[in-house]
Design a protein around this motif. Structure first.
Motif, short mmCIF file in Angstrom:
data_model
loop_
_atom_site.label_atom_id
_atom_site.label_comp_id
_atom_site.label_asym_id
_atom_site.label_seq_id
_atom_site.Cartn_x
_atom_site.Cartn_y
_atom_site.Cartn_z
N ASP A 17 67.81 77.47 24.14
CA ASP A 17 69.52 77.59 24.36
C ASP A 17 69.48 78.28 23.18
N LYS A 18 70.14 78.90 23.72
CA LYS A 18 70.79 80.61 22.05
C LYS A 18 71.97 79.94 21.16
N ASP A 19 72.92 78.90 22.21
CA ASP A 19 74.37 78.69 21.45
C ASP A 19 74.02 77.45 20.91
N ALA B 298 70.86 77.10 19.44
CA ALA B 298 69.59 77.85 18.15
C ALA B 298 68.39 76.51 18.42
N ILE B 299 68.20 76.35 19.73
CA ILE B 299 66.67 75.48 20.14
C ILE B 299 66.24 76.17 20.70
N HIS B 300 64.94 76.69 20.29
CA HIS B 300 64.04 77.24 21.48
C HIS B 300 63.07 75.91 22.09
#
Length: 597
Positions: free
Chosen positions: A319-321, A323-325
């Motif tokens: 989840d780029k928005d 900031a969770i890889h």
């Protein structure tokens, strides 16, 4: 001092660079084997060093080579209007002409000096080309598949000849080959090209007869498997790695990478490594005790599977928005503390396409069979007779069932060494000729080392001594030791007869016959419950494998015993084995089912 120095070399065709900024130094006297898939730039590099790159665009870079350079290319380029000796000695004086006759004898062409090139077979022409290159005593020898058209036995002889000549004259050698074993047997260094650049560069430092199964080649093997993965789509890639001389985290990481690169085709042949030579290279005075090695191996596999399972399959969020890889709740530590290892986890890469690589095991001792029953999914084994193979098969399947595993999901794959001829007579003659190539003294030293004896304690014309150690006293490869002793005792063989029987098979089932007869043997073992498949181990590569593929495989396909096309994309799929469940989620799944019920 570098005999060859290359900086930023660029050669191309059209809009493609075949060599793309290549840098390479080769010290004086070093033997380098150059590998890589077709189109990787191997032959282009050799032709550039030979000054023969007129058919490519020279786009940049610099190179320096010695004054005396000889070439031996796959296309022999003999002049058809000159006789063989004249081709070999063109431009040389009378003394050189005498050396040319001697060199032709060395390559097995004595008496053919006055023949015309077109009267020779392709393999004979290659030998002439090699003689032409070597007679000039070059400082740099460039060889592009110089053995490609040779039959198996001549290829072996030429390996020995080239090795002897290189040791005597110490030229720098750059050999292009597609044969990994050939590279390892001959070379001091292996370089793998990929898309015009160096992908692998490894030195071969073992001062002993070499084999690709030696522990010292571990990193080379894994790099080569990765390179092979990029050039293939379906074939399985099983790498041998020792639990005695590795650590779980690093090895789990490497096999995970291989599984990702190959799209789920990785397998791990788990070995514990017998032999004092290997031990002394890892800070030990001698090989650890057999029981201790297997105890370490069991803990090693337990830790490795925890590392492979430490990421759940859906752990990555990406989840780029936000900031969770990854979902941290699905990435697990496990804080293992055992007799041999202390590992916290998790692995630093996600779970791979297969979950973890196919687990293969090759020990047939009592400890080895117990280990296989607990962990192996495929078992390589040496069983010289059908009766022994059937007994082993039944024993292991029984052990698998007793530990609560499904025997159908543990595949037993005996080794078979097929020596194939167009007729049975031809196959037996080839088998006899291979036996004649055995060096008696070298083989006796190897046998004596396995028995813990001095070579002089094994007279070649006498049976094995009666007072050999029992299997319990052996800390090396127990099962192979017992197999060899039982074979010698059962058939009342002399030491030399035993050496001949072991030959290239090293205790595996060796069979000389036609393709039809080899297929009959395979079918009998399979249908009679002595094997789920076979580990094909040709006595000579690559020709022995080619004969099996071209001769035996079509017969097996006609009988419905071998696939005609792939139906799966992973190694587990090829073997008909399921993807393992993640040990960190399986309990959760069972709990969910209980709640629903």
């Amino acid at each position: 001092m570098s005999a060859v120095r290359i900086r930023g070399l660029i050669r191309g065709f059209g809009d493609r660079n075949v060599l793309d900024g290549l840098d390479l130094d080769i010290p004086d006297g070093q033997f380098v084997a150059l590998l890589g898939r077709s189109g990787s730039g191997k032959s282009t590099l050799l032709r550039a060093l030979a000054g023969l790159d007129y058919n490519v665009e020279i786009r940049g870079g610099a190179l320096a080579v010695p004054a005396k350079v000889s070439v031996a290319f796959q296309d022999s380029r003999l002049l058809p209007w000159l006789r063989v000796l004249d081709n070999v000695t063109l431009g040389l004086d009378r003394q050189g002409r005498s050396r040319g006759s001697e060199m032709l004898a060395e390559v097995g062409l004595a008496g053919r000096e006055d023949a015309w090139p077109l009267e020779l077979s392709g393999g004979e022409q290659q030998r002439v080309a090699l003689a032409r290159a070597l007679v000039r005593e070059p400082q740099l020898l460039l060889a592009d598949e110089p053995f490609g058209a040779l039959d198996a036995l001549t290829r072996i002889r030429m390996h020995g000849l080239l090795d002897d000549l290189v040791r005597a004259h110490r030229p720098t050698v750059l050999l292009v080959t597609h044969d990994v074993d050939e590279a390892i047997v001959l070379a001091d260094r292996i370089v793998v090209l990929d898309e015009g650049r160096i992908a692998v560069d490894r030195h071969v430092d073992l001062d002993k007869p070499r084999s690709i199964t030696d522990p010292g080649f571990r990193d080379i093997r894994e790099d080569l498997l990765t390179a092979i993965a990029t050039a293939t789509e379906r074939i399985g890639l099983i790498g041998t790695a020792s639990t005695t001389y590795n650590e779980p985290y690093n090895l789990a990481r490497r096999f995970t990478s291989l599984d990702f690169v190959s799209g789920g085709r990785a397998g791990w042949n788990i070995v514990t490594t017998a032999g004092d030579d290997a031990a002394r290279n890892f800070g030990l005075d001698g090989v650890p005790a057999h029981k201790s090695r297997y105890a370490r191996a069991a803990e090693f596999v337990e830790v490795s599977t925890k590392l492979w399972d430490s990421w759940e399959d859906d752990a990555i969020v990406a989840d780029k928005d936000a900031a969770i890889h990854a979902d941290s709740a699905k990435v697990h530590t496990f804080d293992h503390e055992g007799e041999f290892f202390s590992v916290a986890g998790p692995l630093n890469v996600p779970r791979s396409p297969q979950g973890y690589p196919l687990l293969v095991q090759a020990g047939s001792s009592e400890n080895g069979k117990d280990f296989a029953a607990l962990y192996a999914e495929a078992i390589f084994t040496a069983q010289p007779t059908f009766e022994e193979g059937k007994a082993f098969y039944d024993d292991v399947k029984d052990r698998v069932g007793k530990v609560g595993r499904d025997p159908r999901q543990v595949l037993i794959l005996p080794g078979i060494v097929p020596v194939i001829g167009d007729t049975e007579k031809e196959a037996r003659e080839l088998d006899a000729e291979l036996a004649r190539l055995i060096s008696p003294e070298y083989a006796r030293r190897q046998l004596a080392e396995r028995f813990g004896l001095r070579p002089e304690q094994l007279p070649l014309d006498e049976p094995l001594p009666e007072d050999l150690p029992s299997e319990d006293e052996i800390e090396g490869a127990k099962s192979r030791y017992t197999l060899i002793v039982q074979l010698a005792r059962r058939e009342n063989l002399t030491v030399w007869q035993l050496i001949e029987r072991l030959g290239g098979g090293r205790g595996h089932r060796t069979f000389a016959g036609t393709a039809e007869q080899v297929a009959d043997t395979i079918e009998h073992w399979f249908h009679s419950g002595a094997a789920d498949g076979f580990n094909i181990m040709p006595a000579v590569l690559p020709s022995g494998l080619e004969k099996f593929v071209d001769g035996v495989v079509p017969i097996l396909q006609e009988r419905g015993l071998f696939r005609t096309e792939y139906t799966e994309s992973t190694l587990r799929g090829h073997y008909g084995l399921p993807r393992p469940e993640n040990q960190f989620t399986v309990g959760r799944s069972f709990a969910g089912l209980a709640t629903q019920g």
